[in-house]
Design a protein around this motif. Sequence first.
Motif, PDB file in Angstrom:
ATOM      1  N   VAL A 175      16.888  17.834  17.249  1.00 59.56           N
ATOM      2  CA  VAL A 175      16.350  19.192  17.271  1.00 59.56           C
ATOM      3  C   VAL A 175      16.962  20.020  16.146  1.00 59.56           C
ATOM      4  O   VAL A 175      16.271  20.800  15.476  1.00 59.56           O
ATOM      5  N   GLN A 176      18.250  19.853  15.901  1.00 60.47           N
ATOM      6  CA  GLN A 176      18.930  20.598  14.838  1.00 60.47           C
ATOM      7  C   GLN A 176      18.252  20.372  13.488  1.00 60.47           C
ATOM      8  O   GLN A 176      18.112  21.299  12.686  1.00 60.47           O
ATOM      9  N   ALA A 177      17.827  19.150  13.250  1.00 55.79           N
ATOM     10  CA  ALA A 177      17.178  18.837  11.977  1.00 55.79           C
ATOM     11  C   ALA A 177      15.866  19.600  11.797  1.00 55.79           C
ATOM     12  O   ALA A 177      15.390  19.760  10.666  1.00 55.79           O
ATOM     13  N   GLU A 178      15.297  20.087  12.893  1.00 58.66           N
ATOM     14  CA  GLU A 178      14.018  20.799  12.842  1.00 58.66           C
ATOM     15  C   GLU A 178      14.171  22.322  12.884  1.00 58.66           C
ATOM     16  O   GLU A 178      13.164  23.046  12.960  1.00 58.66           O
ATOM     17  N   LEU A 179      15.397  22.823  12.819  1.00 62.20           N
ATOM     18  CA  LEU A 179      15.607  24.269  12.921  1.00 62.20           C
ATOM     19  C   LEU A 179      14.832  25.082  11.876  1.00 62.20           C
ATOM     20  O   LEU A 179      14.276  26.140  12.206  1.00 62.20           O
ATOM     21  N   ILE A 186       6.755  20.662  13.993  1.00 59.31           N
ATOM     22  CA  ILE A 186       8.121  20.560  14.513  1.00 59.31           C
ATOM     23  C   ILE A 186       8.240  19.163  15.100  1.00 59.31           C
ATOM     24  O   ILE A 186       7.556  18.821  16.069  1.00 59.31           O
ATOM     25  N   THR A 187       9.114  18.338  14.504  1.00 57.97           N
ATOM     26  CA  THR A 187       9.119  16.916  14.855  1.00 57.97           C
ATOM     27  C   THR A 187      10.526  16.378  15.065  1.00 57.97           C
ATOM     28  O   THR A 187      11.079  15.697  14.198  1.00 57.97           O
ATOM     29  N   PRO A 188      11.161  16.679  16.192  1.00 57.14           N
ATOM     30  CA  PRO A 188      12.464  16.072  16.476  1.00 57.14           C
ATOM     31  C   PRO A 188      12.291  14.576  16.740  1.00 57.14           C
ATOM     32  O   PRO A 188      11.640  14.181  17.708  1.00 57.14           O
ATOM     33  N   ALA A 189      12.849  13.748  15.873  1.00 61.36           N
ATOM     34  CA  ALA A 189      12.685  12.297  15.990  1.00 61.36           C
ATOM     35  C   ALA A 189      13.745  11.740  16.935  1.00 61.36           C
ATOM     36  O   ALA A 189      14.846  11.400  16.523  1.00 61.36           O
ATOM     37  N   THR A 190      13.397  11.653  18.197  1.00 64.16           N
ATOM     38  CA  THR A 190      14.359  11.247  19.225  1.00 64.16           C
ATOM     39  C   THR A 190      14.486   9.739  19.372  1.00 64.16           C
ATOM     40  O   THR A 190      15.396   9.258  20.032  1.00 64.16           O
ATOM     41  N   SER A 224       5.842  17.336  18.230  1.00 67.05           N
ATOM     42  CA  SER A 224       5.820  15.924  18.606  1.00 67.05           C
ATOM     43  C   SER A 224       7.160  15.301  18.241  1.00 67.05           C
ATOM     44  O   SER A 224       8.015  15.954  17.647  1.00 67.05           O
ATOM     45  N   CYS A 225       7.326  14.033  18.611  1.00 65.50           N
ATOM     46  CA  CYS A 225       8.594  13.354  18.322  1.00 65.50           C
ATOM     47  C   CYS A 225       8.411  12.154  17.407  1.00 65.50           C
ATOM     48  O   CYS A 225       9.273  11.274  17.346  1.00 65.50           O
ATOM     49  N   ALA A 276      12.487  12.487  24.619  1.00 67.05           N
ATOM     50  CA  ALA A 276      11.430  13.295  24.013  1.00 67.05           C
ATOM     51  C   ALA A 276      11.161  14.544  24.848  1.00 67.05           C
ATOM     52  O   ALA A 276      10.954  15.636  24.308  1.00 67.05           O
ATOM     53  N   GLY A 277      11.174  14.381  26.177  1.00 66.27           N
ATOM     54  CA  GLY A 277      10.971  15.534  27.049  1.00 66.27           C
ATOM     55  C   GLY A 277      12.094  16.549  26.925  1.00 66.27           C
ATOM     56  O   GLY A 277      11.853  17.763  26.933  1.00 66.27           O
ATOM     57  N   THR A 278      13.317  16.049  26.812  1.00 65.30           N
ATOM     58  CA  THR A 278      14.466  16.946  26.656  1.00 65.30           C
ATOM     59  C   THR A 278      14.365  17.715  25.332  1.00 65.30           C
ATOM     60  O   THR A 278      14.608  18.929  25.285  1.00 65.30           O
ATOM     61  N   ALA A 279      14.000  17.021  24.268  1.00 62.16           N
ATOM     62  CA  ALA A 279      13.840  17.687  22.969  1.00 62.16           C
ATOM     63  C   ALA A 279      12.733  18.732  23.034  1.00 62.16           C
ATOM     64  O   ALA A 279      12.873  19.839  22.498  1.00 62.16           O
TER      65      ALA A 279
END
Length: 309
Positions: A50-54, A189-193, A174-175, A206-209
Amino acid sequence: MARMSAPDRDTLGSLLTEARNPASEHLDTLPTLEMLALINAEDAKVAGAVQAELPAIAKAVDAIAERFRRGGRLFYIGAGTSGRLGVLDASECPPTFSVSADLVQGLIAGGDLALRLSSEHSEDSREAGAGDLMAAGFAEGDTLVGIAASGRTPYVLGAMEYAKSLGALTVGLSCVPGSFVAKAADIAITPATGAEVLMGSTRMKAGTATKLVLNMLSTGVMVRTGATFGNLMVNMRPTNAKLVDRAERIIAVAVGCDAGTAARLLAESGNDVKVAIVMGKLGVGREVAVERLAKAGGILADALAANNS
């Protein structure tokens, strides 16, 4: 506008969210404590994703806030876990920030029944996504956040296609980097989990992100549009005993007064936290406080400024 390409079912297994996680291949053989430690270690990776998508999240917050100032609204749309998380975030905005239930709305494939009972088949219809958004009265000045962990849900893509046809702002959450949802959005916005502990169970990382990002979007927009004072929820509605207590404590902190004075200010304000704070900080009556807030567009910091007279 041109129709977006349909997601290829053959590529589902190649998605990061559908990959098998080598760290948890022998999950069922682990002692319970070790199993939970492994899940916790995987969860710890979510914050970094998530930080990477700030920067993208910040861009979305500012764009949505600007549309709010012009009378726009925020819509979340998704299927399954993604849809439920969108509805959850939307439903928490009225009690937290004292805004209309129309301002932030959550739509889920299959309707409200799908909040409790699984409705997987509903996510396969682009037409249903567009139709649900149309039925909700979505307009050009609004923002749509399409949520899909895999980034390929037809229901979400159909809604995004409809929103773009109106000229509305679209945000894709999306992730999977480079997903259909990411490509369809004005802001991606794409947090890659990565791979889940249970293969394909995107209700986990993915749900947590998704929940973390939605928290940031709604909270950030409300902060930018004056629903807070510092880190105090001054737009809250004191509608039960717990919330009355919280409201009085917020007033006490903001004004710098004791609990008794805070309770009196809240009562005299008509149970309006912002009005109570202006009354207490400036030593004015309710009518003057209401007038100052109206002149400041409801932004407490501006209402308290010396030049608001």
